[in-house]
Design a protein around this motif. Structure first.
Motif, short mmCIF file in Angstrom:
data_model
loop_
_atom_site.label_atom_id
_atom_site.label_comp_id
_atom_site.label_asym_id
_atom_site.label_seq_id
_atom_site.Cartn_x
_atom_site.Cartn_y
_atom_site.Cartn_z
N GLY A 41 55.68 -2.25 62.55
CA GLY A 41 56.08 -3.12 60.87
C GLY A 41 56.57 -2.20 60.37
O GLY A 41 57.45 -2.51 59.48
N LEU A 42 56.60 -0.56 60.29
CA LEU A 42 57.10 0.04 59.00
C LEU A 42 59.39 0.33 59.63
O LEU A 42 60.36 -0.16 58.48
CB LEU A 42 57.07 1.19 59.10
CG LEU A 42 57.99 2.33 58.96
CD1 LEU A 42 57.82 2.10 57.70
CD2 LEU A 42 57.71 4.37 59.03
N ILE A 70 57.06 3.12 51.46
CA ILE A 70 56.75 2.20 52.57
C ILE A 70 56.17 3.09 53.36
O ILE A 70 56.01 3.09 54.32
CB ILE A 70 58.17 1.38 53.20
CG1 ILE A 70 58.83 0.36 52.24
CG2 ILE A 70 57.74 0.77 54.27
CD1 ILE A 70 57.50 -0.58 51.44
N ILE A 71 57.25 4.67 54.07
CA ILE A 71 56.58 5.22 54.87
C ILE A 71 54.88 5.88 53.97
O ILE A 71 54.53 5.92 55.00
CB ILE A 71 57.62 6.81 54.86
CG1 ILE A 71 59.31 6.12 55.31
CG2 ILE A 71 56.87 8.17 55.84
CD1 ILE A 71 59.96 7.34 55.25
N TYR A 130 51.90 -7.70 58.89
CA TYR A 130 50.85 -6.79 59.31
C TYR A 130 49.68 -7.39 60.38
O TYR A 130 49.60 -6.78 61.46
CB TYR A 130 50.50 -6.04 59.04
CG TYR A 130 51.62 -4.65 58.34
CD1 TYR A 130 51.23 -3.18 58.83
CD2 TYR A 130 52.93 -4.67 57.56
CE1 TYR A 130 52.11 -1.97 59.19
CE2 TYR A 130 53.47 -3.79 57.86
CZ TYR A 130 53.03 -1.83 58.47
OH TYR A 130 54.24 -1.22 57.95
N LEU A 131 49.47 -8.11 59.91
CA LEU A 131 48.14 -9.11 60.30
C LEU A 131 49.02 -9.72 61.61
O LEU A 131 47.90 -9.51 63.23
CB LEU A 131 47.69 -10.73 59.85
CG LEU A 131 47.14 -9.87 58.39
CD1 LEU A 131 46.40 -11.41 57.30
CD2 LEU A 131 45.31 -9.11 58.55
N LEU A 137 49.19 6.34 55.03
CA LEU A 137 47.96 5.45 54.15
C LEU A 137 47.59 3.73 54.64
O LEU A 137 45.85 4.61 55.36
CB LEU A 137 47.90 5.21 53.04
CG LEU A 137 48.76 6.28 51.09
CD1 LEU A 137 48.97 5.67 50.31
CD2 LEU A 137 47.73 7.34 51.94
N ASN A 138 48.25 3.47 55.20
CA ASN A 138 47.90 2.00 56.23
C ASN A 138 47.09 2.25 57.30
O ASN A 138 45.68 2.16 57.49
CB ASN A 138 48.17 1.26 55.82
CG ASN A 138 47.70 -0.40 56.43
OD1 ASN A 138 47.03 -0.72 55.91
ND2 ASN A 138 48.48 -0.99 57.64
N ILE A 139 47.52 3.06 57.99
CA ILE A 139 46.94 3.96 59.47
C ILE A 139 45.53 4.49 59.00
O ILE A 139 44.53 4.30 59.47
CB ILE A 139 48.14 4.91 59.81
CG1 ILE A 139 48.74 4.03 60.80
CG2 ILE A 139 46.43 5.62 61.37
CD1 ILE A 139 49.70 5.09 60.69
N GLY A 140 45.45 5.60 57.80
CA GLY A 140 44.34 5.84 57.98
C GLY A 140 43.07 5.33 57.22
O GLY A 140 42.05 5.82 57.76
#
Length: 474
Positions: free
Chosen positions: A94-95, A123-124, A62-63, A129-132
């Motif tokens: 990434g997903l 993972i979904i 992701y980085l 959550l990662n976006i938020g």
């Protein structure tokens, strides 16, 4: 100076992003695996150690995606919408990569059993959550940085080389946006005497004093703002700036000739300036938008099918004639297509229908048509056009061929709108420019959309269309 601290700031930013990715992943594991919220069968067979060991690969992945999507460029002038779009794109890619690994590697001898039992649903949830989390973090960081810059901290000290319209435009924007944190030291110019001012920014000397000025001051950046008649000096100015090691940017003085957003590409070492930047010409962007169109139009057709069936019956019972109205419009790359609508007018001869726009209180509109137009129900059959690929959910509205021929001769840059798919709704429409309104303003808004497209802008337009409706709808 700012440039001395930029590397440290970026390193801290990357570390904080890594922490946020890990937190989002841990939260997804807690919700789906530990608490079992929406978990599928078999997700409890893997230990926490197995799940969290995956972070060794996920965090670097992701980085790298964040870096590829420009999420570590300076935030001084990057819009929130652009950053949001890049965050969403990076997380979707990434997903997709993680999902591919889970399914492609499930038959491998050593790790296959782990991948088969790995929770795809987790993972979904992690991606959402990662976006938020990332959006909240970056907006807090952006607000903190802009607040500090507006108070005079974290300033970039800049020298302008050249007195021109480009220099004035640069100064105007820096003064109007103090949160950018640009402190303009002054200007060097051969065309204006020393002491000449523009908005309190003075000409401090001729361009020949550039070397001396660089030696005596510690600048973060040099902005080359030479007027067109002084471009002969460009080579010497750039050489002097690069010799000093100061970051140099070029603000071209051609806005009055090319009022667009150009971009540069590398043609085997030859820089080529493209007059217009169209983000949707990039394959990744086009794929993302087309995917959203297919999913959105398919969902809309299912959701609104009962309403559409009712309207078909009402139209047939209240007025003789066909239920649907189709009309030739000009779409992507100037190619014609047939656009569908519910018929909202009394039947007309083809030659009469071509003569004019629909105007307010148009006598050709049926009583049922007035109701449909007020709520934009007549546009619903265009979801079929979107599914077919003739149109998009968001884009410039398509026009009839005869009006395209007329406007391309009368309105500068009118044909640029055909570089993207036409839309069911658009930036011009939600701002009130539709129907019998200014074509010039409509094109102005369409060009802004084309040159500044992001997924975030599409979502904003769809949101305003649903919750605010079109302005000037009749």
């Amino acid at each position: 100076m700012v440039r001395k601290n930029q590397g440290k700031f970026n390193a801290v930013h990357v570390l904080l992003d890594a922490l946020i990715i890990a937190l989002a992943y841990a939260a997804a594991w807690l919700l789906v695996i530990k608490l079992g919220i929406g978990a599928e069968a078999g997700t409890g067979t893997l230990s926490a150690g197995v799940y969290f060991s995956a972070l060794i690969a996920i965090v670097p992945l992701y980085l790298i995606l964040y870096a590829l999507f420009g999420l570590y460029v300076p935030k001084r002038v990057q819009s929130r919408r652009t950053e949001l779009g890049n965050i969403v794109k990076a997380n979707i890619i990434g997903l997709m990569l993680i999902t591919f690994i889970l399914f492609a590697g499930r038959n491998l001898q050593n790790i296959g059993p782990y991948l088969r039992n790995f929770s795809a649903r987790m993972i979904i949830v992690f991606a959402v959550l990662n976006i938020g989390f990332e959006v909240v973090f970056r907006n807090v960081l952006r607000a903190a940085l802009r607040n500090a810059r507006a108070k005079g901290y974290n300033q970039k000290n800049i020298l302008l080389v050249g007195y021109s319209e480009a220099a004035k435009g640069f100064i105007d924007r820096c003064i109007e946006n103090p949160e950018w944190g640009y402190h303009i030291y002054g200007m060097l110019s051969d065309s204006r005497p020393v002491g000449t001012e523009y908005r309190d920014i003075k000409v401090t000397g001729p361009i020949a004093e550039l070397n001396t000025c660089l030696e005596e001051n510690d600048f973060d950046e040099i902005a080359v703002t030479l007027p067109l008649d002084k471009y002969v000096l460009l080579k010497d100015v750039v050489n002097a700036c690069e010799k000093s090691g100061v970051h140099t940017k070029f603000v071209p003085d051609y806005q009055k000739f090319l009022p667009t957003i150009p971009y540069t590409e590398d043609l085997e070492g030859l820089p080529v300036i493209n007059i217009r930047h169209v983000p949707l010409t990039q394959p990744v962007n086009a794929f993302m938008k087309r995917t959203m169109d297919i999913l959105g139009s398919g969902f809309a057709l299912i959701l609104f099918s009962p309403l559409m069936l009712v309207m078909m019956i009402i139209i047939k019972l209240t007025d003789k004639g066909p239920v649907f109205f189709k009309q030739e419009r000009v779409g992507l790359h100037n190619k014609p297509f047939m656009m569908y609508k519910f018929r909202s007018m009394y039947e007309q001869k083809p030659e009469d229908e071509k003569e004019k726009w629909t105007v307010k209180d148009d006598p050709r509109v049926t009583p049922v048509g007035k109701f449909m137009r007020r709520l934009n129900i007549d546009e619903m059959p265009q979801f079929v056009n979107i599914l077919k690929g003739d149109m998009s959910l968001v884009g410039p509205r398509p026009e009839r061929p005869q009006f395209v021929e007329k406007f391309k001769e009368e309105i500068p840059r009118y044909m640029i709108k055909h570089q993207v798919r036409p839309g069911l709704t658009g930036w011009a429409q939600v701002n009130g420019y539709r129907g019998d309104t200014s074509i010039e303003k409509r094109i102005e808004y369409d060009l802004y959309y084309i040159e500044n497209w992001t997924i975030g802008l599409d979502i904003k337009i769809l949101f305003e269309t649903v919750f605010k409706g079109f302005k000037n709808a009749y």
